[in-house]
Enzyme design. Structure first.
Site, short mmCIF file in Angstrom:
data_model
loop_
_atom_site.label_atom_id
_atom_site.label_comp_id
_atom_site.label_asym_id
_atom_site.label_seq_id
_atom_site.Cartn_x
_atom_site.Cartn_y
_atom_site.Cartn_z
N SER A 157 0.84 -1.20 0.00
CA SER A 157 0.00 0.00 0.00
C SER A 157 0.88 1.26 0.00
O SER A 157 1.65 1.45 -0.94
CB SER A 157 -0.95 -0.07 1.20
OG SER A 157 -1.99 0.85 1.06
N ASP A 204 -10.10 -5.83 -2.71
CA ASP A 204 -9.49 -4.74 -1.93
C ASP A 204 -10.36 -3.49 -2.09
O ASP A 204 -10.52 -2.97 -3.20
CB ASP A 204 -8.08 -4.51 -2.49
CG ASP A 204 -7.29 -3.47 -1.71
OD1 ASP A 204 -7.89 -2.55 -1.13
OD2 ASP A 204 -6.05 -3.59 -1.72
N HIS A 210 -7.32 -6.18 1.31
CA HIS A 210 -6.13 -5.34 1.51
C HIS A 210 -5.30 -5.79 2.72
O HIS A 210 -4.30 -5.17 3.03
CB HIS A 210 -6.60 -3.89 1.71
CG HIS A 210 -5.53 -2.85 1.54
ND1 HIS A 210 -4.86 -2.65 0.35
CD2 HIS A 210 -5.01 -1.93 2.40
CE1 HIS A 210 -3.99 -1.67 0.49
NE2 HIS A 210 -4.05 -1.21 1.73
N1 LIG Z 1 -7.27 2.11 9.58
C1 LIG Z 1 -7.87 1.95 8.29
C2 LIG Z 1 -7.25 0.83 7.53
C3 LIG Z 1 -5.85 1.12 7.21
C4 LIG Z 1 -5.22 -0.06 6.55
O1 LIG Z 1 -5.85 -0.91 5.92
N2 LIG Z 1 -3.92 -0.10 6.70
C5 LIG Z 1 -3.19 -1.14 6.08
C6 LIG Z 1 -2.08 -0.50 5.27
S1 LIG Z 1 -2.75 0.68 4.11
C7 LIG Z 1 -2.59 -2.05 7.13
O2 LIG Z 1 -1.66 -2.77 6.86
N3 LIG Z 1 -3.13 -2.01 8.35
C8 LIG Z 1 -2.57 -2.71 9.48
C9 LIG Z 1 -2.86 -4.16 9.56
O3 LIG Z 1 -3.70 -4.68 8.82
O4 LIG Z 1 -2.20 -4.84 10.39
C10 LIG Z 1 -9.32 1.66 8.45
O5 LIG Z 1 -9.71 1.34 9.56
O6 LIG Z 1 -10.05 1.70 7.44
#
Ligand SMILES: N[C@@H](CCC(=O)N[C@@H](CS)C(=O)NCC(=O)O)C(=O)O
Length: 277
Positions: free
Chosen positions: A146, A222, A255
């Site tokens: 990402s 995603d 994602h």
């Molecule tokens: N915090 C956001 C999502 C953010 C998100 O998906 N972050 C990805 C990277 S863009 C990630 O790796 N999050 C941490 C995880 O899944 O451990 C939401 O709640 O919609």
């Protein structure tokens, strides 16, 4: 540098380390997995840059890279995504500020004092690693997820010859053309969009930057793909420029780290083929 933790895993050592960064002016934490190796050997390196909201810990705990890295004898390094701490400027949002450094060197106040993740990842951390860990920096690969996929693509495209292999999981391919990118680059670099070009993978490819090849996996389920990630823009830019790229749409994957961990071993193997050729 201070050792936060070490754990034996998959016939190697998973470590977490902390140091004072001159680039960011803060303490920075990162993780390194070193497979068992012959005394004196120097191993190829795979850098992994993480996405929004992440620290080094997300991929370290959920990325499932260790078995493949042990099999192929590859050191895996995961930096943090931004400077952190009570003295570091921040906002409430999760897509800007702490946890969202976007791998840029900020030029705008108040971000410019600490938000220098480009200098940190491109310069300071490799220099630190080279003096401490058994790594061969002639054989480096880079990947990320990402926002970290954006980081991996742009750092590699800006530094031709430095990485023998470049891949990404669900990368932001054009910060110039998505809300996350417009917010981050606008905040860190200011409104002059010409200053954003060197942080945009599509613009770099269109401007003539070339890599030997690219591997990208994108999940079809995603929820960020149509508004933020826009994989098709990179496919079109690569097609127009004659930049070789394998861009795969993986049916049903979202994602999350459930997606990343599914394809991690394939990415590690793809990097290993190029790093050990
Ligand atoms: N915090 C956001 C999502 C953010 C998100 O998906 N972050 C990805 C990277 S863009 C990630 O790796 N999050 C941490 C995880 O899944 O451990 C939401 O709640 O919609």
């Amino acid at each position: 540098m201070e050792t936060v933790s070490t754990n034996r895993s998959h016939g190697g050592e998973q470590g977490v380390y902390r140091h004072r960064s001159t680039a960011t002016g803060t303490e920075m934490t990162f993780s390194v997995f070193v497979p068992d190796h012959a005394a004196g050997a120097k191993l190829p390196v795979l850098w992994y840059l993480s996405g929004l909201t992440c620290t080094h810990a997300n991929v370290t705990e959920k990325g499932e890279y260790r078995a493949a890295c042990a099999e192929h004898g590859i050191v895996f390094i995961a930096p943090d995504t931004s400077p952190r701490g009570p003295q570091v400027p921040d906002v409430e949002a999760w897509d800007f500020g702490q946890g969202a450094g976007f791998y840029v060197d900020a030029t705008q106040e108040p971000w410019s004092a600490n938000y220098r993740m480009r200098s940190y990842v491109e310069g300071e951390l490799p220099d630190l690693i080279a003096g401490i860990f058994p790594v061969d920096l002639e054989r480096q690969g880079i990947t990320g997820h990402s926002m970290g996929g954006h980081g991996a693509l742009t750092i590699s495209l800006r530094n031709p010859g430095r990485f023998r292999s470049t891949s990404a999981f669900a990368p932001i391919v054009s910060p110039l053309a998505c809300p996350w990118g417009e917010k981050a680059l606008g905040g860190y670099l200011g409104p002059d969009r010409s200053a954003w070009q060197e942080y945009d993978a599509c613009a770099l490819v269109e401007g003539g930057a070339r890599l030997p090849d690219l591997l990208i996996d994108q999940g079809s389920a995603d929820t960020f793909v149509s508004e933020q990630l826009k994989t098709e823009l990179l496919r079109e830019a690569c097609d127009r420029a004659g930049q070789p790229a394998t861009i795969r749409l993986q049916a049903g994957y979202d994602h999350s780290y459930y997606f990343i961990s599914t394809f991690m071993a394939e990415h590690v193997e793809w990097h290993a083929e190029r790093l050990k050729a």
